[in-house]
Design a protein around this motif. Structure first.
Motif, PDB file in Angstrom:
ATOM      1  N   LEU A  89       5.031  13.704   0.439  1.00 25.34           N
ATOM      2  CA  LEU A  89       4.380  12.475   0.870  1.00 25.34           C
ATOM      3  C   LEU A  89       4.963  11.241   0.199  1.00 25.34           C
ATOM      4  O   LEU A  89       4.830  10.130   0.711  1.00 25.34           O
ATOM      5  CB  LEU A  89       2.885  12.530   0.559  1.00 25.34           C
ATOM      6  CG  LEU A  89       2.103  13.672   1.185  1.00 25.34           C
ATOM      7  CD1 LEU A  89       0.661  13.619   0.733  1.00 25.34           C
ATOM      8  CD2 LEU A  89       2.211  13.623   2.691  1.00 25.34           C
ATOM      9  N   GLY A  90       5.582  11.431  -0.960  1.00 25.37           N
ATOM     10  CA  GLY A  90       6.138  10.299  -1.684  1.00 25.37           C
ATOM     11  C   GLY A  90       7.167  10.758  -2.695  1.00 25.37           C
ATOM     12  O   GLY A  90       7.262  11.954  -3.006  1.00 25.37           O
ATOM     13  N   CYS A  91       7.942   9.795  -3.164  1.00 19.61           N
ATOM     14  CA  CYS A  91       8.967  10.115  -4.170  1.00 19.61           C
ATOM     15  C   CYS A  91       9.257   8.888  -5.016  1.00 19.61           C
ATOM     16  O   CYS A  91       8.907   7.764  -4.654  1.00 19.61           O
ATOM     17  CB  CYS A  91      10.249  10.606  -3.492  1.00 19.61           C
ATOM     18  SG  CYS A  91      11.122   9.353  -2.532  1.00 19.61           S
ATOM     19  N   LEU A  92       9.908   9.138  -6.127  1.00 20.68           N
ATOM     20  CA  LEU A  92      10.448   8.078  -6.961  1.00 20.68           C
ATOM     21  C   LEU A  92      11.437   8.689  -7.940  1.00 20.68           C
ATOM     22  O   LEU A  92      11.434   9.893  -8.171  1.00 20.68           O
ATOM     23  CB  LEU A  92       9.355   7.302  -7.718  1.00 20.68           C
ATOM     24  CG  LEU A  92       8.440   8.019  -8.702  1.00 20.68           C
ATOM     25  CD1 LEU A  92       9.098   8.257 -10.047  1.00 20.68           C
ATOM     26  CD2 LEU A  92       7.178   7.209  -8.901  1.00 20.68           C
ATOM     27  N   ARG A 126       0.471   5.603   4.216  1.00 22.88           N
ATOM     28  CA  ARG A 126       0.275   4.386   3.417  1.00 22.88           C
ATOM     29  C   ARG A 126      -1.114   3.807   3.634  1.00 22.88           C
ATOM     30  O   ARG A 126      -1.722   4.003   4.671  1.00 22.88           O
ATOM     31  CB  ARG A 126       1.328   3.347   3.794  1.00 22.88           C
ATOM     32  CG  ARG A 126       2.684   3.766   3.331  1.00 22.88           C
ATOM     33  CD  ARG A 126       3.667   2.619   3.394  1.00 22.88           C
ATOM     34  NE  ARG A 126       4.995   3.206   3.351  1.00 22.88           N
ATOM     35  CZ  ARG A 126       5.913   3.041   4.267  1.00 22.88           C
ATOM     36  NH1 ARG A 126       5.691   2.265   5.292  1.00 22.88           N
ATOM     37  NH2 ARG A 126       7.069   3.626   4.154  1.00 22.88           N
ATOM     38  N   GLY A 127      -1.557   3.054   2.648  1.00 24.34           N
ATOM     39  CA  GLY A 127      -2.840   2.379   2.752  1.00 24.34           C
ATOM     40  C   GLY A 127      -4.012   3.192   2.238  1.00 24.34           C
ATOM     41  O   GLY A 127      -5.141   2.721   2.244  1.00 24.34           O
ATOM     42  N   ALA A 180      15.274   6.981   4.213  1.00 21.67           N
ATOM     43  CA  ALA A 180      16.019   6.574   5.403  1.00 21.67           C
ATOM     44  C   ALA A 180      15.328   5.490   6.215  1.00 21.67           C
ATOM     45  O   ALA A 180      15.991   4.610   6.762  1.00 21.67           O
ATOM     46  CB  ALA A 180      16.283   7.785   6.293  1.00 21.67           C
ATOM     47  N   ASP A 181      14.018   5.558   6.322  1.00 20.04           N
ATOM     48  CA  ASP A 181      13.307   4.618   7.192  1.00 20.04           C
ATOM     49  C   ASP A 181      11.961   4.288   6.579  1.00 20.04           C
ATOM     50  O   ASP A 181      11.118   5.161   6.394  1.00 20.04           O
ATOM     51  CB  ASP A 181      13.122   5.219   8.579  1.00 20.04           C
ATOM     52  CG  ASP A 181      12.621   4.201   9.598  1.00 20.04           C
ATOM     53  OD1 ASP A 181      12.053   3.161   9.202  1.00 20.04           O
ATOM     54  OD2 ASP A 181      12.787   4.449  10.794  1.00 20.04           O
ATOM     55  N   GLU A 182      11.775   3.032   6.322  1.00 20.98           N
ATOM     56  CA  GLU A 182      10.547   2.576   5.684  1.00 20.98           C
ATOM     57  C   GLU A 182       9.373   2.486   6.658  1.00 20.98           C
ATOM     58  O   GLU A 182       8.223   2.564   6.264  1.00 20.98           O
ATOM     59  CB  GLU A 182      10.806   1.196   5.072  1.00 20.98           C
ATOM     60  CG  GLU A 182       9.685   0.709   4.252  1.00 20.98           C
ATOM     61  CD  GLU A 182      10.126   0.296   2.886  1.00 20.98           C
ATOM     62  OE1 GLU A 182       9.266  -0.163   2.156  1.00 20.98           O
ATOM     63  OE2 GLU A 182      11.302   0.412   2.547  1.00 20.98           O
ATOM     64  N   ASP A 183       9.675   2.307   7.941  1.00 28.11           N
ATOM     65  CA  ASP A 183       8.627   1.992   8.905  1.00 28.11           C
ATOM     66  C   ASP A 183       8.159   3.160   9.766  1.00 28.11           C
ATOM     67  O   ASP A 183       7.198   3.020  10.517  1.00 28.11           O
ATOM     68  CB  ASP A 183       9.101   0.854   9.813  1.00 28.11           C
ATOM     69  CG  ASP A 183       9.375  -0.411   9.006  1.00 28.11           C
ATOM     70  OD1 ASP A 183       8.583  -0.718   8.097  1.00 28.11           O
ATOM     71  OD2 ASP A 183      10.397  -1.078   9.281  1.00 28.11           O
ATOM     72  N   ALA A 216       7.046  -5.830   2.124  1.00 18.21           N
ATOM     73  CA  ALA A 216       5.748  -5.152   2.099  1.00 18.21           C
ATOM     74  C   ALA A 216       5.552  -4.421   0.770  1.00 18.21           C
ATOM     75  O   ALA A 216       4.454  -4.431   0.211  1.00 18.21           O
ATOM     76  CB  ALA A 216       5.639  -4.171   3.271  1.00 18.21           C
ATOM     77  N   ALA A 217       6.607  -3.799   0.267  1.00 20.66           N
ATOM     78  CA  ALA A 217       6.522  -3.124  -1.021  1.00 20.66           C
ATOM     79  C   ALA A 217       6.249  -4.135  -2.134  1.00 20.66           C
ATOM     80  O   ALA A 217       5.468  -3.850  -3.050  1.00 20.66           O
ATOM     81  CB  ALA A 217       7.806  -2.350  -1.310  1.00 20.66           C
ATOM     82  N   HIS A 218       6.827  -5.302  -2.040  1.00 20.43           N
ATOM     83  CA  HIS A 218       6.601  -6.318  -3.075  1.00 20.43           C
ATOM     84  C   HIS A 218       5.142  -6.761  -3.101  1.00 20.43           C
ATOM     85  O   HIS A 218       4.606  -7.022  -4.172  1.00 20.43           O
ATOM     86  CB  HIS A 218       7.538  -7.504  -2.866  1.00 20.43           C
ATOM     87  CG  HIS A 218       8.974  -7.143  -3.003  1.00 20.43           C
ATOM     88  ND1 HIS A 218       9.988  -7.954  -2.582  1.00 20.43           N
ATOM     89  CD2 HIS A 218       9.582  -6.040  -3.490  1.00 20.43           C
ATOM     90  CE1 HIS A 218      11.155  -7.376  -2.804  1.00 20.43           C
ATOM     91  NE2 HIS A 218      10.920  -6.201  -3.360  1.00 20.43           N
ATOM     92  N   ARG A 219       4.534  -6.871  -1.937  1.00 22.10           N
ATOM     93  CA  ARG A 219       3.109  -7.224  -1.902  1.00 22.10           C
ATOM     94  C   ARG A 219       2.284  -6.137  -2.602  1.00 22.10           C
ATOM     95  O   ARG A 219       1.346  -6.433  -3.319  1.00 22.10           O
ATOM     96  CB  ARG A 219       2.629  -7.407  -0.463  1.00 22.10           C
ATOM     97  CG  ARG A 219       3.066  -8.724   0.157  1.00 22.10           C
ATOM     98  CD  ARG A 219       2.364  -8.998   1.489  1.00 22.10           C
ATOM     99  NE  ARG A 219       2.625  -7.988   2.508  1.00 22.10           N
ATOM    100  CZ  ARG A 219       3.687  -7.963   3.302  1.00 22.10           C
ATOM    101  NH1 ARG A 219       4.620  -8.895   3.179  1.00 22.10           N
ATOM    102  NH2 ARG A 219       3.828  -7.024   4.206  1.00 22.10           N
ATOM    103  N   PHE A 220       2.666  -4.881  -2.408  1.00 18.28           N
ATOM    104  CA  PHE A 220       1.970  -3.779  -3.070  1.00 18.28           C
ATOM    105  C   PHE A 220       2.132  -3.862  -4.582  1.00 18.28           C
ATOM    106  O   PHE A 220       1.165  -3.756  -5.326  1.00 18.28           O
ATOM    107  CB  PHE A 220       2.476  -2.432  -2.548  1.00 18.28           C
ATOM    108  CG  PHE A 220       2.063  -1.255  -3.403  1.00 18.28           C
ATOM    109  CD1 PHE A 220       0.765  -0.783  -3.357  1.00 18.28           C
ATOM    110  CD2 PHE A 220       2.957  -0.653  -4.273  1.00 18.28           C
ATOM    111  CE1 PHE A 220       0.361   0.281  -4.153  1.00 18.28           C
ATOM    112  CE2 PHE A 220       2.569   0.410  -5.067  1.00 18.28           C
ATOM    113  CZ  PHE A 220       1.270   0.872  -5.004  1.00 18.28           C
ATOM    114  N   TYR A 221       3.388  -4.048  -5.031  1.00 17.91           N
ATOM    115  CA  TYR A 221       3.643  -4.068  -6.474  1.00 17.91           C
ATOM    116  C   TYR A 221       2.968  -5.255  -7.120  1.00 17.91           C
ATOM    117  O   TYR A 221       2.492  -5.203  -8.204  1.00 17.91           O
ATOM    118  CB  TYR A 221       5.149  -4.091  -6.764  1.00 17.91           C
ATOM    119  CG  TYR A 221       5.881  -2.879  -6.260  1.00 17.91           C
ATOM    120  CD1 TYR A 221       5.407  -1.591  -6.478  1.00 17.91           C
ATOM    121  CD2 TYR A 221       7.078  -3.005  -5.545  1.00 17.91           C
ATOM    122  CE1 TYR A 221       6.077  -0.488  -6.002  1.00 17.91           C
ATOM    123  CE2 TYR A 221       7.757  -1.893  -5.068  1.00 17.91           C
ATOM    124  CZ  TYR A 221       7.252  -0.640  -5.310  1.00 17.91           C
ATOM    125  OH  TYR A 221       7.915   0.455  -4.851  1.00 17.91           O
TER     126      TYR A 221
END
Length: 136
Positions: free
Chosen positions: A66-69, A97-98, A19-22, A131-136
């Protein structure tokens, strides 16, 4: 940390991540609609689809997601007829994150795909998730 298939009980937490990335969204306040229920049931029933979560214990209060995919296994003629794994809906809680959880989540997904015999792992991401693209 526990990496496992999501259950119906995890659905509000997964939807909160999506729902919310930030910011951190409280799963208790997430409305699970009929479309979400049907989609989750379809993923759960399909041997070529998995909704996976990364969880941790929270001070004796049970698991916290904490995370999903989502992993989707696709048959193909390339790679000598091996399946490929499509990774999407990747999220880590904003307040976690981080610290390497995203990298660990992706490593575990690739390991799971490799264990299934996949010859290739591919990732989709919304173009607005810079931001996700920088991570990937």
């Amino acid at each position: 940390m526990i990496f496992r298939e999501a259950t119906r009980q995890d659905l509000p937490a997964v939807l909160a991540l999506l729902a919310d990335e930030d910011s951190v969204v409280d799963p208790a306040g997430v409305a699970v609609g009929g479309a979400h229920e049907r989609a989750f049931a379809a993923i759960e029933a399909d041997p070529r689809n998995e909704m996976l979560v990364l969880t941790d214990r929270a001070d004796g209060a049970g698991e916290v997601v904490l995370g999903c995919l989502q992993l989707t296994y696709i048959p193909g003629l390339g790679q000598n007829g091996q399946e490929r794994a499509l990774v999407e809906a990747v999220r880590i809680r904003a307040d976690r994150r981080g610290g390497g959880l995203g990298a660990e989540l992706m490593r575990l997904a690739a390991e799971r795909a490799r264990g299934r015999g996949c010859g290739l792992v591919q990732l989709t991401s919304n173009k607005r998730r810079t931001a996700a693209h920088r991570f990937y």
